[in-house]
Design a protein around this motif. Structure first.
Motif, PDB file in Angstrom:
ATOM      1  N   PHE A 229      -0.330   8.954  -0.542  1.00 25.80           N
ATOM      2  CA  PHE A 229       0.097   9.776  -1.679  1.00 25.80           C
ATOM      3  C   PHE A 229      -1.119  10.321  -2.422  1.00 25.80           C
ATOM      4  CE2 PHE A 229       2.027  10.696  -5.806  1.00 25.80           C
ATOM      5  CZ  PHE A 229       3.240  11.261  -5.440  1.00 25.80           C
ATOM      6  N   GLU A 230      -2.102   9.472  -2.573  1.00 31.46           N
ATOM      7  CA  GLU A 230      -3.311   9.916  -3.283  1.00 31.46           C
ATOM      8  C   GLU A 230      -4.082  10.951  -2.455  1.00 31.46           C
ATOM      9  OE1 GLU A 230      -4.783   6.026  -4.181  1.00 31.46           O
ATOM     10  OE2 GLU A 230      -3.425   5.804  -5.888  1.00 31.46           O
TER      11      GLU A 230
ATOM     12  N   ARG B   6       8.259  11.806  -9.745  1.00 36.91           N
ATOM     13  CA  ARG B   6       7.703  11.508 -11.085  1.00 36.91           C
ATOM     14  C   ARG B   6       6.251  11.089 -10.999  1.00 36.91           C
ATOM     15  NH1 ARG B   6      13.144   8.522 -13.557  1.00 36.91           N
ATOM     16  NH2 ARG B   6      14.353  10.467 -13.703  1.00 36.91           N
ATOM     17  N   LYS B   7       5.894  10.359  -9.964  1.00 40.55           N
ATOM     18  CA  LYS B   7       4.499   9.940  -9.805  1.00 40.55           C
ATOM     19  C   LYS B   7       3.601  11.162  -9.597  1.00 40.55           C
ATOM     20  CE  LYS B   7       4.144   5.450 -10.202  1.00 40.55           C
ATOM     21  NZ  LYS B   7       3.216   4.816 -11.156  1.00 40.55           N
TER      22      LYS B   7
ATOM     23  N   MET C   6      -4.800   3.875 -10.054  1.00 34.23           N
ATOM     24  CA  MET C   6      -3.535   3.262 -10.492  1.00 34.23           C
ATOM     25  C   MET C   6      -3.309   1.945  -9.772  1.00 34.23           C
ATOM     26  SD  MET C   6      -0.520   6.016 -11.125  1.00 34.23           S
ATOM     27  CE  MET C   6      -0.676   7.338 -12.357  1.00 34.23           C
ATOM     28  N   SER C   7      -2.553   1.109 -10.401  1.00 35.45           N
ATOM     29  CA  SER C   7      -2.187  -0.145  -9.747  1.00 35.45           C
ATOM     30  C   SER C   7      -1.205   0.149  -8.602  1.00 35.45           C
ATOM     31  CB  SER C   7      -1.523  -1.081 -10.757  1.00 35.45           C
ATOM     32  OG  SER C   7      -0.380  -0.444 -11.292  1.00 35.45           O
ATOM     33  N   ASP C   8      -0.938  -0.880  -7.809  1.00 36.59           N
ATOM     34  CA  ASP C   8      -0.035  -0.677  -6.668  1.00 36.59           C
ATOM     35  C   ASP C   8       1.386  -0.367  -7.157  1.00 36.59           C
ATOM     36  OD1 ASP C   8      -2.129  -1.191  -5.047  1.00 36.59           O
ATOM     37  OD2 ASP C   8      -1.371  -3.105  -4.286  1.00 36.59           O
ATOM     38  N   TRP C   9       1.922   0.701  -6.641  1.00 31.04           N
ATOM     39  CA  TRP C   9       3.304   1.054  -7.021  1.00 31.04           C
ATOM     40  C   TRP C   9       4.114   1.465  -5.795  1.00 31.04           C
ATOM     41  CZ3 TRP C   9       4.708   6.050  -5.825  1.00 31.04           C
ATOM     42  CH2 TRP C   9       3.655   6.947  -5.589  1.00 31.04           C
ATOM     43  N   LEU C  10       3.442   1.578  -4.643  1.00 31.84           N
ATOM     44  CA  LEU C  10       4.163   2.040  -3.450  1.00 31.84           C
ATOM     45  C   LEU C  10       3.655   1.292  -2.231  1.00 31.84           C
ATOM     46  CD1 LEU C  10       6.118   4.100  -2.145  1.00 31.84           C
ATOM     47  CD2 LEU C  10       4.166   5.634  -1.879  1.00 31.84           C
ATOM     48  N   THR C  11       4.447   0.377  -1.743  1.00 29.15           N
ATOM     49  CA  THR C  11       3.991  -0.403  -0.597  1.00 29.15           C
ATOM     50  C   THR C  11       4.728  -0.051   0.686  1.00 29.15           C
ATOM     51  OG1 THR C  11       5.556  -2.133  -1.204  1.00 29.15           O
ATOM     52  CG2 THR C  11       3.294  -2.347  -2.042  1.00 29.15           C
ATOM     53  N   SER C  12       5.852   0.669   0.569  1.00 25.80           N
ATOM     54  CA  SER C  12       6.601   1.010   1.773  1.00 25.80           C
ATOM     55  C   SER C  12       7.533   2.185   1.484  1.00 25.80           C
ATOM     56  CB  SER C  12       7.438  -0.198   2.229  1.00 25.80           C
ATOM     57  OG  SER C  12       8.324   0.179   3.275  1.00 25.80           O
ATOM     58  N   LEU C  13       7.799   2.987   2.512  1.00 25.03           N
ATOM     59  CA  LEU C  13       8.788   4.056   2.396  1.00 25.03           C
ATOM     60  C   LEU C  13      10.149   3.604   2.925  1.00 25.03           C
ATOM     61  CD1 LEU C  13       6.695   7.194   3.480  1.00 25.03           C
ATOM     62  CD2 LEU C  13       7.272   6.453   1.169  1.00 25.03           C
TER      63      LEU C  13
ATOM     64  N   LEU D  38       8.798   9.148  -6.456  1.00 21.00           N
ATOM     65  CA  LEU D  38       7.650   9.886  -5.922  1.00 21.00           C
ATOM     66  C   LEU D  38       7.458  11.197  -6.691  1.00 21.00           C
ATOM     67  CD1 LEU D  38       8.310   9.327  -2.105  1.00 21.00           C
ATOM     68  CD2 LEU D  38       6.431   8.345  -3.427  1.00 21.00           C
TER      69      LEU D  38
ATOM     70  N   TYR E 261       4.759   7.308   9.055  1.00 22.93           N
ATOM     71  CA  TYR E 261       5.470   6.740   7.896  1.00 22.93           C
ATOM     72  C   TYR E 261       5.105   5.283   7.622  1.00 22.93           C
ATOM     73  CZ  TYR E 261       7.927  11.063   8.742  1.00 22.93           C
ATOM     74  OH  TYR E 261       8.199  12.394   8.968  1.00 22.93           O
TER      75      TYR E 261
ATOM     76  N   THR F  40      -2.261   2.625   3.513  1.00 21.08           N
ATOM     77  CA  THR F  40      -0.982   2.353   2.840  1.00 21.08           C
ATOM     78  C   THR F  40      -0.305   3.663   2.435  1.00 21.08           C
ATOM     79  OG1 THR F  40      -1.900   2.323   0.612  1.00 21.08           O
ATOM     80  CG2 THR F  40      -2.001   0.253   1.854  1.00 21.08           C
ATOM     81  N   PRO F  41       1.026   3.619   2.172  1.00 22.61           N
ATOM     82  CA  PRO F  41       1.735   4.798   1.687  1.00 22.61           C
ATOM     83  C   PRO F  41       1.163   5.320   0.367  1.00 22.61           C
ATOM     84  CG  PRO F  41       3.295   3.077   2.326  1.00 22.61           C
ATOM     85  CD  PRO F  41       1.938   2.472   2.403  1.00 22.61           C
ATOM     86  N   GLN F  42       0.688   4.409  -0.464  1.00 24.27           N
ATOM     87  CA  GLN F  42       0.147   4.851  -1.744  1.00 24.27           C
ATOM     88  C   GLN F  42      -1.178   5.606  -1.556  1.00 24.27           C
ATOM     89  OE1 GLN F  42       0.292   2.044  -4.945  1.00 24.27           O
ATOM     90  NE2 GLN F  42      -1.469   2.943  -5.996  1.00 24.27           N
TER      91      GLN F  42
ATOM     92  N   SER G 280       3.741  18.851  -8.736  1.00 23.46           N
ATOM     93  CA  SER G 280       4.392  17.755  -8.018  1.00 23.46           C
ATOM     94  C   SER G 280       5.027  18.263  -6.714  1.00 23.46           C
ATOM     95  CB  SER G 280       5.446  17.112  -8.929  1.00 23.46           C
ATOM     96  OG  SER G 280       5.982  15.947  -8.367  1.00 23.46           O
TER      97      SER G 280
END
Lengths: 74, 74, 74, 74, 74, 74
Positions: A17-18, B25-26, B1-8, B23, A72, A12-14, A56
């Motif tokens: 990110f991690e 800020r995350k 973290m919980s899900d906060w990003l499912t798609s770009l 992004l 993407y 996933t995108p998240q 960041s």
């Protein structure tokens, strides 16, 4: 170092990110291998706005790489 | 973290810009998880020109990623 | 915010550059929404060489995005 | 501003580099329109190593754009 | 300098990351050829959070190049 | 300036890296044309870790361009 990175692909995108965050931290860890010193430093920069912004920025740069590696997540 | 990003993917370039801000800020929030401390820091850097420019730089970097992910909303 | 960005396509490279400037400023405006404060800050950084260079860096980053979105106006 | 940029295409890599310099300077000029003030500031940053490096960074970023626009003059 | 870089291709993403670190360090070494002075400087910046973040930024930038060179090890 | 850049193509990744260094230095030289002043400044920044890191960042950015121009020497 032992193996810590076997693929840039994530589900996933998240997760991507991690992974970008992990890459940013590894860039620090190769230069400062002591986890104890890194933890001490984190107390300072985690309370400094400009330091957080710079962190960041590194994450953003790695996220470009990870996102491209995953096409993407289209 | 919980899900906060499912798609770009976003519907419009402006929504993509707002995702880039999220992004950025995350990237800070993963390093400084306390929303209270982040709010305190924001009071300072939101009144400092160079800090604002650096924040805008992180957004710009993420916007490259988001725009590419959306094929530039062509 | 109200709609301010509906497309990354521009007619000319110069209009694209001006869009990049707008994007750089919007990145600031989302963090510091007060136009009054932003104008005060501008008086300072517009007379500081390093601040101007950093602003130009953000514009350069956005211009990469805008130029790619327009296939470099070939 | 009057027309100053009609194309990103150049005949040679060196002309492209010089266009990148022009773009970097224009990014400053839109924020500080006074040529007199910019000349005063240049005296200072042209004698400061870190300021020069930052200027070179902006040029490098624009050169990525110009080089891509010219398919790297292959 | 003698030959130190014959290919950007690596077997794994991690080896690519380590190549990015080497490239970041070489960028320093060409400017400051003295290994003795570089070692002295490292003692300082390895204990400074912002310096470490900046180093990580350079690595991130090179990693974009190396990852692209390897088609992201897909 | 006289001709100093006729191609971004190089035979090897290392020659490409050295071209990136030349581009980074030229970005400085266009702003500060005096070789004497640049040499004076180099004495200072070549002994400052953060200045060296910033120089390495400019090189990294140019290396992205040069590497892409050479299709990563695949």
């Amino acid at each position: 170092m032992s193996d810590w990175l076997t693929s840039l692909q994530t589900d996933t995108p998240q997760q991507g990110f991690e992974l970008a965050i992990q890459l940013a931290r590894k860039g620090v860890a190769y230069t400062q291998p002591s986890a104890e010193i890194r933890n001490q430093l984190r107390d300072a920069y985690a309370n400094n706005a400009d330091s957080l912004t710079q962190s960041s920025q590194v994450i953003a740069t790695h996220y470009q790489t990870v996102a491209a590696a995953n096409d993407y997540w289209k």
